[in-house]
Enzyme design. Sequence first.
Site, PDB file in Angstrom:
ATOM      1  N   ARG A 129      -8.479  -0.379  28.808  1.00 42.76           N
ATOM      2  CA  ARG A 129      -9.208  -0.865  27.623  1.00 42.76           C
ATOM      3  C   ARG A 129      -9.641  -2.324  27.749  1.00 42.76           C
ATOM      4  NH1 ARG A 129      -4.909   1.884  24.835  1.00 42.76           N
ATOM      5  NH2 ARG A 129      -5.542   4.006  24.331  1.00 42.76           N
ATOM      6  N   LYS A 151     -24.249  -6.898  29.344  1.00 41.54           N
ATOM      7  CA  LYS A 151     -24.616  -5.482  29.323  1.00 41.54           C
ATOM      8  C   LYS A 151     -24.080  -4.833  30.584  1.00 41.54           C
ATOM      9  CE  LYS A 151     -28.808  -4.919  26.556  1.00 41.54           C
ATOM     10  NZ  LYS A 151     -30.198  -4.409  26.595  1.00 41.54           N
ATOM     11  N   GLU A 193     -38.219 -10.094  36.824  1.00 43.34           N
ATOM     12  CA  GLU A 193     -37.481 -10.519  35.630  1.00 43.34           C
ATOM     13  C   GLU A 193     -37.763 -11.984  35.305  1.00 43.34           C
ATOM     14  OE1 GLU A 193     -35.938  -8.391  33.748  1.00 43.34           O
ATOM     15  OE2 GLU A 193     -35.208  -6.728  34.988  1.00 43.34           O
ATOM     16  N   LYS A 235     -32.344 -16.494  28.768  1.00 39.31           N
ATOM     17  CA  LYS A 235     -31.534 -15.311  28.467  1.00 39.31           C
ATOM     18  C   LYS A 235     -30.316 -15.695  27.616  1.00 39.31           C
ATOM     19  CE  LYS A 235     -29.685 -11.001  29.862  1.00 39.31           C
ATOM     20  NZ  LYS A 235     -29.713  -9.886  30.804  1.00 39.31           N
ATOM     21  N   GLU A 245     -27.739  -6.587  20.657  1.00 40.82           N
ATOM     22  CA  GLU A 245     -29.087  -6.049  20.513  1.00 40.82           C
ATOM     23  C   GLU A 245     -29.327  -5.390  19.165  1.00 40.82           C
ATOM     24  OE1 GLU A 245     -30.770  -4.695  24.201  1.00 40.82           O
ATOM     25  OE2 GLU A 245     -32.090  -3.297  23.169  1.00 40.82           O
ATOM     26  N   ARG A 249     -32.688  -9.364  20.780  1.00 41.46           N
ATOM     27  CA  ARG A 249     -32.384  -9.171  22.201  1.00 41.46           C
ATOM     28  C   ARG A 249     -33.276  -8.135  22.873  1.00 41.46           C
ATOM     29  NH1 ARG A 249     -26.547  -8.936  25.358  1.00 41.46           N
ATOM     30  NH2 ARG A 249     -27.468  -8.449  27.356  1.00 41.46           N
ATOM     31  N   ASN A 253     -36.345  -6.616  27.029  1.00 41.05           N
ATOM     32  CA  ASN A 253     -36.723  -5.355  27.671  1.00 41.05           C
ATOM     33  C   ASN A 253     -38.234  -5.230  27.864  1.00 41.05           C
ATOM     34  OD1 ASN A 253     -34.222  -4.012  28.142  1.00 41.05           O
ATOM     35  ND2 ASN A 253     -34.018  -3.755  25.928  1.00 41.05           N
ATOM     36  N   HIS A 256     -39.627  -2.839  30.328  1.00 38.52           N
ATOM     37  CA  HIS A 256     -38.547  -1.926  30.716  1.00 38.52           C
ATOM     38  C   HIS A 256     -38.733  -0.503  30.180  1.00 38.52           C
ATOM     39  CE1 HIS A 256     -36.734  -5.663  31.928  1.00 38.52           C
ATOM     40  NE2 HIS A 256     -35.615  -5.088  32.310  1.00 38.52           N
ATOM     41  N   HIS A 260     -38.361   2.001  32.969  1.00 35.36           N
ATOM     42  CA  HIS A 260     -37.270   2.975  33.045  1.00 35.36           C
ATOM     43  C   HIS A 260     -37.803   4.384  33.265  1.00 35.36           C
ATOM     44  CE1 HIS A 260     -33.974   0.448  30.801  1.00 35.36           C
ATOM     45  NE2 HIS A 260     -34.223   0.029  32.018  1.00 35.36           N
ATOM     46  N   HIS A 273     -35.393  -1.343  40.363  1.00 35.81           N
ATOM     47  CA  HIS A 273     -35.506  -1.644  38.938  1.00 35.81           C
ATOM     48  C   HIS A 273     -36.594  -2.696  38.692  1.00 35.81           C
ATOM     49  CE1 HIS A 273     -34.434  -2.503  34.815  1.00 35.81           C
ATOM     50  NE2 HIS A 273     -34.166  -3.752  35.115  1.00 35.81           N
TER      51      HIS A 273
END
Lengths: 372, 372
Positions: A129, A151, A193, A235, A245, A249, A253, A256, A260, A273
Site C-alpha cells: 500500500r 502520474k 512534450e 509542469k 486532474e 491539469r 494532455n 494526447h 493515444h 508515445h
Amino acid sequence: MNSTAAPSTMQIVPIQLDDRSYNIHIGGGLLTAPASFDGLPKAATALVVSNSVVAPLYLDKLLGVLRQRHATVHTVVLADGESTKTWDSLNQIFEGLLSKACDRKTVLYALGGGVVGDMTGFAAACYMRGVPFVQVPTTLLAQVDSSVGGKTAINHPLGKNMIGAFYQPLRVICDLDTLKTLPARELSAGLAEIIKYGPIVDMAFLDWVEANLDALMACDPEAMAFAVKRSCEIKADVVSQDEREGGLRAILNFGHTFGHAIEAGMGYGAWLHGEGVGCGMVMAAMLSQKMGLADQAFVERLTRIVKRAGLPTVAPVLDARDNAGRYMDLMRVDKKADAGQIQFILVDGKGKATVGPAPDAMVAEVINACCG
Amino acid sequence: MNSTAAPSTMQIVPIQLDDRSYNIHIGGGLLTAPASFDGLPKAATALVVSNSVVAPLYLDKLLGVLRQRHATVHTVVLADGESTKTWDSLNQIFEGLLSKACDRKTVLYALGGGVVGDMTGFAAACYMRGVPFVQVPTTLLAQVDSSVGGKTAINHPLGKNMIGAFYQPLRVICDLDTLKTLPARELSAGLAEIIKYGPIVDMAFLDWVEANLDALMACDPEAMAFAVKRSCEIKADVVSQDEREGGLRAILNFGHTFGHAIEAGMGYGAWLHGEGVGCGMVMAAMLSQKMGLADQAFVERLTRIVKRAGLPTVAPVLDARDNAGRYMDLMRVDKKADAGQIQFILVDGKGKATVGPAPDAMVAEVINACCG
C-alpha cells in the site's frame, strides 16, 4: 546541508504539493554525484528498476552511489518498450520485492524512461500500500514530462494508462548527461512534450524552442538544461494547482487524445508515445482551427516545428474501411471522456488551452485531412 | 437534508479524514432505502461488484435503488472466497469497466464481504487512477472491520494483501438485515474482529461482548446494532489518527500476524480470515504473557471468549518438520516487518496495545504451545 558539493550546474525546481512536495534536480553528472541523493531515506534495502537498454549504460553507476546509502540494493531489469507496460512486467517488480522479503521502508528507484518510471511508480504506490520511490529519468521525455507530477500507470489491452495511481516520488533526478546516449528517435519523442508546453501556457517558450531547435536536436548542454528546466517549471506549476486532474491539469494532455488513439491503434510500441503526441498536436491544432479558436498560420507553424523536431505530422490509417470511426472508438476510452463524449485539449495559438468536446463531423474532417 | 426519511433505527458513525471524510450508516433495511444513498454522486454510470453467493440474495434489491440514481448500472459477479482475491479477479472488474467504456465519474459499489470490498476498493483506486466507490458490506467482518478505513488490496502468491492502496470510500452502508442470511461460520469470523477491539483499546467493550455473546451469536438485532456501531467507532477513532498506518493503526492488527501466517500456510480460503484472527489473538495474548505484559487470567479469559464465539483456538501444524520455522518465515513477509524483524501487536490485558518485536525463542514456544 549537503554532505558533498553538488555539481555546480545543478538547478532545482520545486513541486509544491503540501506533505507530498518534492524537488526536481537538473544537471550534468547527477547520477553519480552522492549529493543528488542527500536527504532521501537511507533504508536498509533498496530496489532499482531499469530496462535492458538502460541497465548496461547506467545501472552500475547508480549502484555505486546507492550502495553507499543502502546495505542491500536489489535490481529488476525489465524488457524495453511500451509493450512491456503490462501487469506481467509489474508483477516482476512485485516478485523482486517479495522474494527478497523487502519491507515497507524499502526505497524504489526508477532508472530509465517513461515506461520504467510509470511502472516503478505504480509498483511503489501498490507494494504494501505504498513505499517511497525516486525517479532517475534517463530519457528526454521522462525528464520533461512523465517523471514529474506523480502520474503512474500500466496499460490494459483495452486502453492506455487505464490502471494506475497518483503517487508522488520523493525526488526526480534528471542527469542531463544521460541524454547523450539517447537515440535520435527518442530525443525527438522528448521534444514533442517540450513543444507541447508552449501552446498551452507560454508562447514565449515556443518561440525559444523554435529558435533553439537545432541546438536541442544536437543535444547542446546549455540549450538542453534550459529546455528541461523550463518544461519542469511549467509542469510543476500546473500540477501544483491540480494534482489529481480535476480540471486544469488536463491541458498537459494537448495532443494526447489523438496521440493515444494512434499508439493504441498501431499496437503499443509501434509509435513512440512522443511520436503520437507530436502528430496528435498537429491534429488538435487543426481541430482548434476548425472550432474557430486558432488561425491557419498557427497550425502551419506548429506543424513545421513538429516536423523539424523529427516527428511525424501525417497520421496513420488505422482502419481502411472506417478510419475516422476507429479513431473515435479509440478516443472514447480516453480517461478524459465524460459520459461517452470525447474531451479535446484545444489551443488558441496565443498560449491558452481549453478542454471540451467537439462535433463528431469536425473531428472526422481532421482525421481525414491528417491521415496519409 | 434527506429527500426521503431514513429508517428510524439508522445510526451514523463519522470518519474524520480531512477531504476524505465520510460516514458509516448502520441500521436495518438500509440496502433498499433510497435515503441511504442521499448525497452520493449521481453519475450516469455505476458498476456493482458482488460475488456468486451474495448476488442471488441482494443484487436485485440494490439495483432497484441504484437504477433510480444512475442511468446505467453494470454488474460484475466474482467467484466467492479469499482464493479469488487475485489479479485475475481484479482484472474482471477492469474488463467490466473498460468493455462498457465506463468513464472516471463512474461510481463503484462493493456488495459483499471483505474480499469483494477489498477488491472493489483497489479497483476503484486504480481505474483511471481513481474513481468514487461505496461500500455495502453484507458480512459481519466487513461491517465491523474491512469496509471501514480505506485499506484495499489483493493477495500475491507470496503474501496476503501485499498489493493494494489506502483509498477511502465515499460511504459505508451497513445493512444489519443482511447478517440474517450469514452462515454461522461467517458470523463467528466477524465476531473475531469485534472481540479484537476490546483488548487493544476498550476493555469495557470486551466485558459487554462477553456478556452479550449469546445474543450476538443469535444475531439479536439490538445487540448486533450496538456491536457494529461500537466497533466502527473504535476503528474510526484509530484510523482518523493514523490513516496510513504510520504507527497507532497497527494495533488494529492484533491477532493478525499469527493469523495471516495460518491463512497463507493453509492456503487462502481454507481458514476464514476471522478464524485466523481468532486463533491469532490467542497466540498473541500468550506471547504478551510470556513478554510479561499480560497475566495468565487474561489469556485464559480471551481464549474462552474466542472459543465461545465458535472460533478455533488451536493453531494448525503448517510443517511437520519445522513448524515454528515455517510460521516465522510466513510472518517475516508481514507488512509490519521491519528490516526482516517481525513486529507483533502485544496487549496488557487492561485495554492497551503496543507494537514491537519478540525473541524468536519465545515466539517458537507460543507456536509449539498453541499448535494441535
